[in-house]
Write a protein that holds these residues in place. Structure first.
Motif, PDB file in Angstrom:
ATOM      1  N   CYS A 231       0.831  -1.216   0.000  1.00  0.00           N
ATOM      2  CA  CYS A 231       0.000   0.000   0.000  1.00  0.00           C
ATOM      3  C   CYS A 231       0.857   1.253   0.000  1.00  0.00           C
ATOM      4  N   GLU A 232       1.940   1.224   0.780  1.00  0.00           N
ATOM      5  CA  GLU A 232       2.788   2.409   0.893  1.00  0.00           C
ATOM      6  C   GLU A 232       3.333   2.853  -0.459  1.00  0.00           C
ATOM      7  N   THR A 233       3.714   1.893  -1.292  1.00  0.00           N
ATOM      8  CA  THR A 233       4.267   2.315  -2.586  1.00  0.00           C
ATOM      9  C   THR A 233       3.178   2.489  -3.638  1.00  0.00           C
ATOM     10  N   VAL A 238      -4.014   0.732   3.761  1.00  0.00           N
ATOM     11  CA  VAL A 238      -4.093  -0.621   4.317  1.00  0.00           C
ATOM     12  C   VAL A 238      -5.215  -0.759   5.347  1.00  0.00           C
ATOM     13  N   GLN A 239      -5.567   0.351   5.963  1.00  0.00           N
ATOM     14  CA  GLN A 239      -6.639   0.312   6.963  1.00  0.00           C
ATOM     15  C   GLN A 239      -7.963  -0.041   6.288  1.00  0.00           C
ATOM     16  N   ASN A 419      -2.255   2.937  13.770  1.00  0.00           N
ATOM     17  CA  ASN A 419      -3.462   3.270  12.995  1.00  0.00           C
ATOM     18  C   ASN A 419      -4.714   3.409  13.852  1.00  0.00           C
ATOM     19  N   THR A 420      -4.552   4.006  15.028  1.00  0.00           N
ATOM     20  CA  THR A 420      -5.755   4.217  15.846  1.00  0.00           C
ATOM     21  C   THR A 420      -6.024   5.691  16.147  1.00  0.00           C
ATOM     22  N   LEU A 421      -5.120   6.585  15.740  1.00  0.00           N
ATOM     23  CA  LEU A 421      -5.411   8.011  15.869  1.00  0.00           C
ATOM     24  C   LEU A 421      -6.250   8.412  14.661  1.00  0.00           C
ATOM     25  N   ASP A 422      -7.095   9.402  14.833  1.00  0.00           N
ATOM     26  CA  ASP A 422      -7.982   9.807  13.733  1.00  0.00           C
ATOM     27  C   ASP A 422      -7.256  10.838  12.855  1.00  0.00           C
ATOM     28  N   PRO A 423      -6.853  10.435  11.629  1.00  0.00           N
ATOM     29  CA  PRO A 423      -6.060  11.361  10.803  1.00  0.00           C
ATOM     30  C   PRO A 423      -6.795  12.662  10.499  1.00  0.00           C
ATOM     31  N   VAL A 424      -8.104  12.599  10.351  1.00  0.00           N
ATOM     32  CA  VAL A 424      -8.863  13.812  10.005  1.00  0.00           C
ATOM     33  C   VAL A 424      -8.735  14.829  11.139  1.00  0.00           C
ATOM     34  N   GLY A 437       1.563   2.260   6.017  1.00  0.00           N
ATOM     35  CA  GLY A 437       0.611   1.661   5.087  1.00  0.00           C
ATOM     36  C   GLY A 437      -0.543   2.557   4.663  1.00  0.00           C
ATOM     37  N   ARG A 438      -0.403   3.843   4.908  1.00  0.00           N
ATOM     38  CA  ARG A 438      -1.488   4.748   4.489  1.00  0.00           C
ATOM     39  C   ARG A 438      -0.900   5.957   3.804  1.00  0.00           C
ATOM     40  N   PRO A 439      -1.631   6.517   2.855  1.00  0.00           N
ATOM     41  CA  PRO A 439      -1.062   7.666   2.145  1.00  0.00           C
ATOM     42  C   PRO A 439      -0.901   8.868   3.071  1.00  0.00           C
TER      43      PRO A 439
END
Ligand code: UGA
Length: 439
Positions: A231-233, A238-239, A419-424, A437-439
Motif C-alpha cells: 500500500c505504501e508504494t 491498508v486500513q 493506525n488508531t489516531l484519527d487522521p482527520v 501503510g497509508r497515504p
C-alpha cells in the motif's frame, strides 16, 4: 478438587487464581520468593487487568495459597499443572526447556502415589515424552503418574477472561492414560458445562495446536503488514484494505490490524521455536514461510525508523522525539520484545533524545532502557518535541486533544504506528499525520 500450579508467571498465576474461582483448593508454587510473597498477599508482580482482585479474593479465604516448597506441593495434591516459562534460548531460535525439566525433576521423586501431571507451558512438539521419561526415572509411583498436555491460549491483557471463558479446551493424552482425562474434565467441569468446545487429542497434536495457533496469528499479522508495504508504494490505504478483507468471514477482521507488528513474550519466540523444532524433525521446508513472517515483522520497526528520518528531514541526531507506548500492546506492563521500545532504542542510538510515556510499563521500561528519557504524562512527554510517535495503542492516546497538544510541541508531526489516531482530527488540528501503510 485439590491441585497445584507449578510456575506462577502470567500463565501460572492466572491459572491458579482461575482454578480457585472455579471452586478448587489451589496451591501455587514458584521458586522466586518475591513472587510467592506478593501472590500470597493477593497481588501479582505484573499488571494484568482483573487479576489482582481475583488473587485477593481467593488468598483471603485461604482457597488459594502460594509456596516455594516442592515437598509441600507434592503432599498437597495429586493433580499438578505445570506452567513454567519456556523462553527462547539466548542466541538461538530454539526453546529453553531448562525450567520445565527442572520443575519435573523437583516434583518427580516426591510422587509416591497415583498423580496426574498436566503440561500447560508452550513447548516444541515431542517434549511431553521427555517429561514422561524423567518421571519414569525419578518418580517412585512409576507408571501411576500420568502425563497429559493441555495448552493455554490466554492473551495477556485478557488473561483472566480467557482462562475462565476459553474458546476451546485442548487435552492431549497417551493411550496408557486411564485417569488423566477424567481428572482434567472434572477440574474444568464448570467451563465444559458452559459449552466450551473440548478437543481430545494425542500428546503430539496437543503440543502442536499451540505452536500452530501462534504461528497462524503471527502470519495473519505479518500478512496485513506485508499488504501495508505494498500500500505504501501503491498509494493505497491498508486500513481500508483490512476492513474490506475482514468482511469475508473466511478471513475475518480480528488479528488483521496493520501497524508496527507483533512483539511480546510469545509470538516472536514461538514462531522461532517452531522453526527450530521443524528443523530438528527434518521438515524445516514446511515452515520456511515463518522466516518471512518474522522478517516482515522486523521490517515494520525499520520502516518506522525510516519514516521518522523522513519526517525530521533526514536528520535525527539532536532531535527530540516522543514515543507514546512502551508495552508490547495496551493493557499490560510487559515490555518483552516491545516494538515501541525497539524503535525508541533505534532512534536513541542514532542520536535523538527520546522521551517515552506509557500508562503502565514505565517502571519496566526504565529498568530495561535507562538511557531513554521518561515523562509522567503523554503531553509532558511531547513538550517541545520535533516528532511524536504513537507506537502502542493505549486508549489514553486516542482521547488526547491534538489541538491543545499542537501548542506544546516544537513541530506538529505525528507518525501513527498503530493506525488508531484519527487522521482527520489530527490534520485539522494542524499536524502532519503519517502512518504505516497509508497515504
Ligand atoms: C498470544 C496469543 O494471542 C495467545 O493466544 C497465546 O496464548 C499467547 O500469545 C501465548 O502464547 O501465551 P499475546 O502475546 O498476549 O498472546 O498477545 P496478542 O494479543 O496475540 O498480541 C501479540 C502482538 O501482536 C502484540 O504486539 C500486538 O500489538 C500485535 N498485534 C496483534 C498486531 O500487530 N495486530 C493484530 O491484529 C493483533
Amino acid at each position: 478438587m485439590k491441585l497445584t500450579v507449578i510456575g506462577c508467571g502470567y500463565l501460572g498465576a492466572t491459572h491458579a487464581a482461575a482454578m480457585a474461582e472455579l471452586g478448587h483448593q489451589v496451591l501455587g508454587l514458584d521458586i522466586d520468593p518475591d513472587k510467592v510473597t506478593a501472590l500470597s498477599q493477593g497481588r501479582a508482580l505484573f499488571y494484568e487487568p482483573n487479576l489482582d482482585p481475583l488473587l485477593a479474593k481467593h488468598t483471603a479465604t485461604g482457597r488459594l495459597r502460594f509456596t516455594a516448597s516442592y515437598p509441600e506441593a507434592a503432599a498437597f495434591a495429586d493433580l499438578h499443572f505445570i506452567g513454567v516459562g519456556t523462553p527462547q534460548k539466548p542466541g538461538e531460535m530454539a526453546y529453553d526447556l531448562t525450567h520445565l525439566f527442572a520443575a519435573v525433576r523437583q516434583l518427580a521423586p516426591r510422587l509416591r502415589g497415583p498423580a496426574v501431571i498436566v503440561g500447560k507451558s508452550t513447548v516444541p512438539v515431542g517434549t511431553a515424552p521427555q517429561v514422561i521419561d524423567i518421571l519414569r526415572e525419578f518418580a517412585p509411583a512409576g507408571d501411576q503418574v500420568e502425563v497429559c498436555w493441555n495448552p493455554e491460549f490466554l492473551r495477556e491483557s485478557h488473561a483472566v477472561e480467557d482462562t475462565l471463558h476459553p474458546d476451546r479446551i485442548v487435552m492431549g493424552f497417551t493411550s496408557e492414560n486411564t485417569r488423566a482425562e477424567k481428572v482434567l474434565r472434572q477440574a474444568y467441569g464448570k467451563i465444559i458445562e458452559a459449552g466450551t468446545p473440548t478437543i481430545v487429542t494425542d500428546l503430539a497434536t496437543a503440543e502442536l495446536v499451540k505452536s500452530a495457533a501462534n504461528a497462524f496469528l503471527a502470519t495473519k499479522i505479518s500478512f496485513i503488514n506485508a499488504m501495508a508495504e505494498v500500500c505504501e508504494t501503491a498509494g493505497a490505504d491498508v486500513q481500508l484494505l483490512a476492513e474490506a478483507l475482514g468482511h469475508d468471514i473466511r478471513i475475518g477482521r480480528r488479528g488483521l490490524r496493520p501497524g508496527l507488528g507483533f512483539g511480546g513474550g510469545c509470538l516472536p519466540k514461538d514462531i522461532r521455536g517452531f522453526m527450530a523444532r521443524a528443523g530438528e524433525l527434518g521438515v524445516d521446508q514446511a515452515l520456511t514461510f515463518l522466516r518471512e513472517v518474522d522478517a516482515i515483522n522486523n521490517r515494520r520497526r525499520e520502516r518506522m525508523v525510516d519514516l521518522a528520518f523522513e519526517q525530521c528531514d533526514g536528520v535525527i541526531k539532536g532531535k527530540r522525539i516522543t514515543v507514546w507506548g512502551a508495552a508490547f500492546k495496551p493493557d499490560t506492563d510487559d515490555i518483552r520484545d516491545s516494538p515501541a521500545l525497539a524503535v525508541a532504542q533505534a532512534l536513541h542510538q542514532r542520536g535523538a533524545t527520546v522521551t517515552v510515556f506509557d500508562p503502565k510499563a514505565m517502571d519496566n521500561a526504565r529498568k530495561a532502557h535507562p538511557q531513554l528519557e521518561y515523562a509522567d504524562h503523554p503531553a509532558a512527554a511531547a513538550q517541545n518535541t520535533d516528532l511524536l510517535l504513537h507506537l502502542t495503542e493505549w486508549p489514553e492516546f486516542t482521547s488526547i486533544d491534538p489541538g491543545s497538544l499542537a501548542a506544546r510541541v516544537a513541530a506538529p508531526r505525528v507518525i501513527d504506528g498503530r493506525n488508531t489516531l484519527d487522521p482527520v482530527r489530527w490534520r485539522a488540528a494542524g499536524w502532519t499525520y503519517r502512518a504505516l501503510g497509508r497515504p
